[in-house]
Scaffold this motif. Structure first.
Motif, PDB file in Angstrom:
ATOM      1  N   ARG A  89     -37.919  31.625  11.964  1.00 11.08           N
ATOM      2  CA  ARG A  89     -37.186  30.855  12.974  1.00 11.08           C
ATOM      3  C   ARG A  89     -38.028  29.690  13.499  1.00 11.08           C
ATOM      4  N   VAL A  90     -38.629  28.982  12.584  1.00  7.24           N
ATOM      5  CA  VAL A  90     -39.462  27.827  12.898  1.00  7.24           C
ATOM      6  C   VAL A  90     -38.734  26.558  12.488  1.00  7.24           C
ATOM      7  N   ARG A  91     -38.730  25.587  13.377  1.00  5.43           N
ATOM      8  CA  ARG A  91     -38.147  24.286  13.069  1.00  5.43           C
ATOM      9  C   ARG A  91     -39.252  23.321  12.664  1.00  5.43           C
ATOM     10  N   ALA A  92     -39.056  22.646  11.550  1.00  6.34           N
ATOM     11  CA  ALA A  92     -40.049  21.704  11.035  1.00  6.34           C
ATOM     12  C   ALA A  92     -39.438  20.308  10.942  1.00  6.34           C
ATOM     13  N   THR A  93     -40.289  19.346  10.631  1.00  7.42           N
ATOM     14  CA  THR A  93     -39.856  17.978  10.380  1.00  7.42           C
ATOM     15  C   THR A  93     -40.227  17.615   8.953  1.00  7.42           C
ATOM     16  N   PHE A  94     -39.236  17.278   8.148  1.00  6.52           N
ATOM     17  CA  PHE A  94     -39.445  16.930   6.743  1.00  6.52           C
ATOM     18  C   PHE A  94     -39.428  15.408   6.587  1.00  6.52           C
ATOM     19  N   PHE A  95     -40.553  14.852   6.147  1.00  3.89           N
ATOM     20  CA  PHE A  95     -40.619  13.421   5.856  1.00  3.89           C
ATOM     21  C   PHE A  95     -40.325  13.228   4.363  1.00  3.89           C
ATOM     22  N   LEU A  96     -39.128  12.695   4.099  1.00  2.00           N
ATOM     23  CA  LEU A  96     -38.601  12.644   2.736  1.00  2.00           C
ATOM     24  C   LEU A  96     -38.843  11.292   2.069  1.00  2.00           C
ATOM     25  N   ILE A  97     -39.056  11.343   0.767  1.00  2.00           N
ATOM     26  CA  ILE A  97     -39.195  10.138  -0.049  1.00  2.00           C
ATOM     27  C   ILE A  97     -37.815   9.747  -0.574  1.00  2.00           C
ATOM     28  N   GLY A  98     -37.443   8.487  -0.371  1.00  2.00           N
ATOM     29  CA  GLY A  98     -36.098   8.046  -0.710  1.00  2.00           C
ATOM     30  C   GLY A  98     -35.718   8.280  -2.156  1.00  2.00           C
ATOM     31  N   ALA A  99     -36.645   8.017  -3.099  1.00  2.00           N
ATOM     32  CA  ALA A  99     -36.340   8.195  -4.520  1.00  2.00           C
ATOM     33  C   ALA A  99     -36.036   9.653  -4.841  1.00  2.00           C
ATOM     34  N   ARG A 100     -36.697  10.585  -4.145  1.00  2.00           N
ATOM     35  CA  ARG A 100     -36.436  12.005  -4.392  1.00  2.00           C
ATOM     36  C   ARG A 100     -35.142  12.455  -3.729  1.00  2.00           C
ATOM     37  N   VAL A 101     -34.791  11.827  -2.617  1.00  2.00           N
ATOM     38  CA  VAL A 101     -33.484  12.096  -2.018  1.00  2.00           C
ATOM     39  C   VAL A 101     -32.379  11.604  -2.938  1.00  2.00           C
ATOM     40  N   ARG A 102     -32.589  10.472  -3.571  1.00  2.00           N
ATOM     41  CA  ARG A 102     -31.612   9.934  -4.518  1.00  2.00           C
ATOM     42  C   ARG A 102     -31.370  10.916  -5.664  1.00  2.00           C
TER      43      ARG A 102
END
Length: 249
Positions: A89-102
């Motif tokens: 039950r831990v909330r994190a912050t994910f810093f995503l790379i746009g190319a991988r989101v694509r």
């Protein structure tokens, strides 16, 4: 990395470079080493730097810590990370790379739907980021903002420079898009795969105010997941709560 304030000296309790960043006079390599020193100072400090218009967030207030996860989404490690966080039950912050989101928009949506915060980590993670031409730098942030926003249904509000490589141009580009810059305090160098014991030991030293850096992309992250299996309950047992860095900016 900071100097005396206008018309006066830095407070005795702070090292001079903490008060004002001297970005315009530094090369990308010099910035790298000075930021390393600043993170080390913040690790020891009991007064976390919450950031402002000229400086990234290096800490969080109160008896809190922030878990940040960079370089995803990844089809193997992101789901495993999400399962781990859900169990504790831990909330994190994910810093995503746009190319991988694509490539994996469904995973970006899954992160959002699980209740975690999402930040922008550039489109392709070029380094040294602060050395990019201004137009390329802005495009890296803006393009990632578009792909991430389309995938999850909301534009990110946080930004982390690849490699933590900040400069006035990087800060301005992020600010122009309404993004708060977020750095870190605790770095176990998990991207190097140094061993579960080392990652666990480093993260377990976290104190109130610290921002923890981990990764779910860019390679085999099995050591990170295994280390967090131990670290998360350990920090929770110490009464720490997990928050989103820069959320109040």
């Amino acid at each position: 990395m900071t100097g005396p304030t206008a018309g006066g000296s830095a407070a005795p309790s702070e090292k001079p470079y903490v008060r004002r960043l001297c970005w315009p006079y530094l090369s990308a390599q010099a910035l790298h080493y000075l930021l390393f020193a600043l993170r080390a100072q913040q690790f020891r400090s009991r007064r976390p730097m919450l950031g402002d218009a000229h400086r990234p967030v290096f800490g969080v207030p109160g008896r809190s810590v922030a878990l940040t996860v960079d370089d995803g989404p990844h089809p193997e490690w992101t789901p495993r990370m999400l399962e781990l966080l859900d169990r504790h039950r831990v909330r994190a912050t994910f810093f995503l790379i746009g190319a991988r989101v694509r490539e994996h928009p469904d995973l970006a949506r899954r992160i959002r739907e699980a209740g975690h915060a999402i930040g922008n980590h550039s489109m392709s993670h070029p380094q040294p980021f602060a050395a990019l031409p201004p137009a390329r730098l802005r495009a890296e942030i803006a393009d990632a903002q578009g792909w991430i926003g389309d995938a999850v249904g909301a534009a990110p509000r946080l930004f982390r420079a690849p490699g933590g490589n900040w400069s006035p141009a990087v800060l301005r580009a992020g600010a122009d898009l309404g993004l708060a810059p977020v750095d870190w305090t605790v770095n176990p160098s998990d991207w190097r795969s140094p061993g579960v014991a080392r990652i666990t030991r480093r993260l377990s030293r976290s104190r109130p105010g610290h921002v923890l850096l981990c990764h779910d992309g860019g390679g085999d992250r099995s050591q990170t997941v295994e280390a967090l299996e131990t670290v998360l309950p350990r920090l929770l047992d110490r009464g720490l709560r997990f928050v989103v860095p820069g959320a109040d900016r």
